[in-house]
Enzyme design. Structure first.
Site, mmCIF file in Angstrom:
data_model
loop_
_atom_site.group_PDB
_atom_site.id
_atom_site.type_symbol
_atom_site.label_atom_id
_atom_site.label_comp_id
_atom_site.label_asym_id
_atom_site.label_seq_id
_atom_site.Cartn_x
_atom_site.Cartn_y
_atom_site.Cartn_z
ATOM 1 N N GLY A 415 -35.085 45.946 22.546
ATOM 2 C CA GLY A 415 -34.802 45.448 23.734
ATOM 3 C C GLY A 415 -33.609 44.552 24.027
ATOM 4 N N GLY A 450 -17.813 42.737 16.275
ATOM 5 C CA GLY A 450 -17.816 42.153 15.066
ATOM 6 C C GLY A 450 -18.743 42.988 14.048
ATOM 7 N N VAL A 460 -37.598 53.088 21.748
ATOM 8 C CA VAL A 460 -38.732 52.501 20.846
ATOM 9 C C VAL A 460 -39.933 53.367 20.916
ATOM 10 C CG1 VAL A 460 -37.699 49.958 20.902
ATOM 11 C CG2 VAL A 460 -39.688 50.887 22.580
ATOM 12 N N TYR A 553 -49.430 45.088 32.117
ATOM 13 C CA TYR A 553 -48.499 44.413 31.485
ATOM 14 C C TYR A 553 -49.249 43.321 30.855
ATOM 15 C CZ TYR A 553 -44.987 41.190 30.917
ATOM 16 O OH TYR A 553 -43.938 40.293 30.209
ATOM 17 N N LYS A 557 -49.638 43.196 26.573
ATOM 18 C CA LYS A 557 -48.964 42.002 26.055
ATOM 19 C C LYS A 557 -50.194 41.164 25.048
ATOM 20 C CE LYS A 557 -44.754 41.840 26.758
ATOM 21 N NZ LYS A 557 -43.501 41.470 25.797
#
Ligand code: ZN
Length: 656
Positions: A415, A450, A460, A553, A557
């Site tokens: 993410g 870089g 994912v 949600y 979690k």
């Protein structure tokens, strides 16, 4: 070799001309690499007393030819440099001091250690490179014979002498003996080329001319390399085991970068590879590459241990050469030539490993060309040791150039294209880590610039894409030390009675199932971390204090945290720590538009500012604050902590 000179449209000041000459040389990678080479221009300045002073502007130490600016040149009094050339003996440390005292600008950087050599050449403009073609001619058992065969008497030839005061003294003697009206340049055997003229354009043109002559000589005789057998890509497991062994011997985490392009594959499959690579192309490379590579087939920890034992013997054999007591450098190889897998370059950072790769790629060509006209022969180990353990380099070590805390460590952040994930990537890089950012948004690819950033566009939830990402992490950086799972979706905001199955499934899939798969797949890599693996899971205030309307949600979690707690229990024996942050009301993420913020604030009859500070501490919680906690959890501050759940929410009564 092509002449890239661009004539300026107006008359240039001396320094502008020096910059033009240096940058034109610096643009050729087969002339100078990573700080190699130098240049100068002589001029007259008026000092504050009104007197005219003859100065030579010499390239400052630490400046790169390709990008040098006027302030990168150091003005030195020529008369003083000529006085120093008469001294019998002086250490390089004393010489650096004397050169600084000869400057007419106290703010200038340290001048090149070759300043005396530039001062003794009578010409106004001087250019010096470590051109590949010159090195191929001069890294030979009898280098002078070949150099004379190509150039006749048009060059001054100087035998190898350690750069610094000794080299300047030798050139001071040889120059008047050999220089004539037809002199076009000066070849320093086993080192490089000097050309000169009344202008940078003239010095540059002579440089190109002499190198072109060497190239013509080499290509007329040079066979191209043929690949003897195919190389195969090593597995992630093989690479992480190799990195662990290298890092254990170095006593610090190292970046190990794999490469196997056509040139490398052709080179590493040559027979008698150890004999081919008998030392660096120019002595200054030894600081980057060490004297010798580790050469083997499917190289493992056993060969690394043998290399280290040999290095220690080399150090013990040669340490008497220095008047000072020496500290041994990290004894691990800086590059590995593996006839089965290609090449690995090794460094404290990805940038260092990339510099090794560049130097070695050029060295392959130099060796091949040298062997076409003779036998590639590097300097004896004593001369190389003198450079590797040069007093000026040792002094830098004693000063203890400290590196950032996570230097040499490798992180994956999911993410990473926005919000907390992006902030975590930024903080981890600022702490010195190399970071692989994974996101479904393609913007992740170019998110940061870089060598320490690798952005991979991947879902994912796609197992194959995650496996590929882990493999790319191992091939690019050598392993995995830190895993931050920040990818997540909020899902449908509705009561359980109205939940749609597809939204529920998607939320559980992204926030929980995908995280489980990545955790499981990462374990073999984290377990091989030389510094102990670190996992940080981004939870939410909702785990401890759920609210209505966010069932998918909060549940996903909570499940993620439970999974992580089990991982903390199971993986502690492998030295892997698993910790958690629980953010709340982080509004600087892609989820929150100004309109949505205004709408929510209005709902609570607050201003947007009041709404943002709606917590016990009345503080604004930003992505960066969450990321700072994540970064800290990956440092030694948390070395004795696993399974900790830390809120970053400004204080919440229900959580407390
Ligand atoms: Zn040089």
């Amino acid at each position: 070799m092509e002449n890239f000179w661009q004539t300026p449209t107006e008359v240039e000041e001396d320094l502008a001309e020096a910059v033009r000459g240096s940058r034109t040389i610096g643009a050729h990678k087969d002339l100078v690499l990573h700080g190699g080479g130098n240049s100068s221009i002589k001029s007259t300045i008026t000092d504050p007393t009104g007197r005219s002073v003859q100065v030579v502007y010499v390239k400052g130490s630490g400046w790169d030819m390709a990008t040098i600016e006027p302030r990168g040149f150091v003005p030195l009094r020529i008369s003083r440099l000529h006085e120093l050339l008469e001294v019998e003996n002086i250490s390089d440390t004393e010489l650096v001091n004397e050169l600084r005292c000869a400057m007419t600008n106290a703010k200038s950087p340290d001048p090149s250690i070759e300043s005396l050599l530039h001062a003794l050449l009578p010409h106004r403009a001087v250019l010096h490179s470590h051109a590949d073609a010159i090195i191929s001619l001069s890294n030979q058992p009898d280098p002078e014979q070949l150099v004379r065969q190509v150039y006749g008497d048009t060059v001054v030839v100087v035998p190898y002498v350690m750069p610094g005061f000794d080299l300047a003294r030798v050139c001071n003697e040889i120059w008047p003996e050999q220089a004539t009206d037809i002199t076009k340049g000066m070849v320093l055997l086993n080192h490089g080329l000097f050309t000169f003229g009344e202008s940078m354009e003239e010095a540059y043109a002579l440089h190109i001319r002499l190198i072109s002559e060497a190239e013509t000589f080499l290509t007329a005789r040079g066979p191209t390399l043929k690949r003897h057998s195919a190389v195969v890509t090593p597995s992630a497991q093989q690479i992480v085991a190799l990195r662990k062994s290298l890092s254990d011997h170095a006593k610090r985490p190292l970046i190990v970068s794999h490469a196997a392009d056509d040139a490398i594959s052709s080179f590493v499959t040559q027979s008698a590879l150890s004999n081919l690579c008998n030392g660096p192309a120019t002595p200054d490379h030894i600081i980057r590459t060490k004297q010798l590579p580790l050469v083997g087939e499917a190289v493992s920890g056993r060969e690394v241990a043998e290399y280290v034992a040999e290095y220690i013997k080399y150090f013990e054999r040669n340490r008497h050469r220095s008047r000072d007591s020496l500290s041994m450098l990290d004894p691990t190889p800086r590059y590995i030539l593996d006839s089965k897998h290609g090449m690995y370059s090794v460094g404290k950072t990805k940038k260092d490993a990339d510099i090794v790769f560049d130097i070695v790629s050029h060295t392959f060509k130099i060796i091949t060309d040298a062997n076409a006209v003779g036998t590639y022969t590097s300097l004896p180990e004593g001369d190389l040791f003198d450079i590797e353990y040069w007093e000026l380099e040792q002094a830098k070590l004693l000063l203890g150039a400290s590196s950032p805390e996570l230097s040499g460590q490798i992180a994956i952040v999911t993410g990473a294209a926005s919000g907390i994930g992006r902030a975590c990537a930024e903080v981890l890089m600022s702490l010195g880590a190399s970071v692989v950012g994974i996101d479904i948004s393609a913007s992740v690819v170019g998110m940061f610039e870089g060598p320490q950033w690798l952005g991979l566009c991947a879902d994912v939830c796609d197992r194959a894409a995650l496996d590929l990402a882990l493999e790319q992490t191992a091939l690019t950086f050598g392993g995995l030390d830190i895993l931050v799972l920040a990818a997540g979706v909020f899902g449908q905001s509705s009561p359980i009675s109205d939940l749609e199955a597809s939204s529920w499934d998607r939320t559980i899939e992204v926030n929980f199932n995908a995280a489980q798969r990545l955790l499981t797949a990462s374990h073999p890599l984290l377990k091989n971390s030389p510094v102990g693996g670190k996992v940080v899971l981004i939870g939410t205030k909702n785990v401890a204090a759920p609210g209505p309307g966010a069932a998918a949600y909060s549940t996903s979690k909570a499940a993620l945290i439970q999974l992580g707690r089990v991982a903390a229990l199971e993986w502690a024996a492998d030295g892997i720590r698993v910790n958690f942050v629980h953010p709340d009301a982080v509004f600087d993420t892609g989820l929150w538009t100004p309109e949505l913020l205004a709408e929510r604030a209005a709902k609570y009859e607050m201003t947007v500012d009041e709404y943002k500070h709606r917590n016990l501490l009345s503080t604004e919680v930003t992505s960066n604050k969450v990321a700072q906690m994540v970064g800290t959890m990956c440092t030694d501050v948390f070395s004795a902590t696993t399974g900790a759940q830390v809120p970053v929410d400004g204080g919440n009564e229900r959580v407390i």
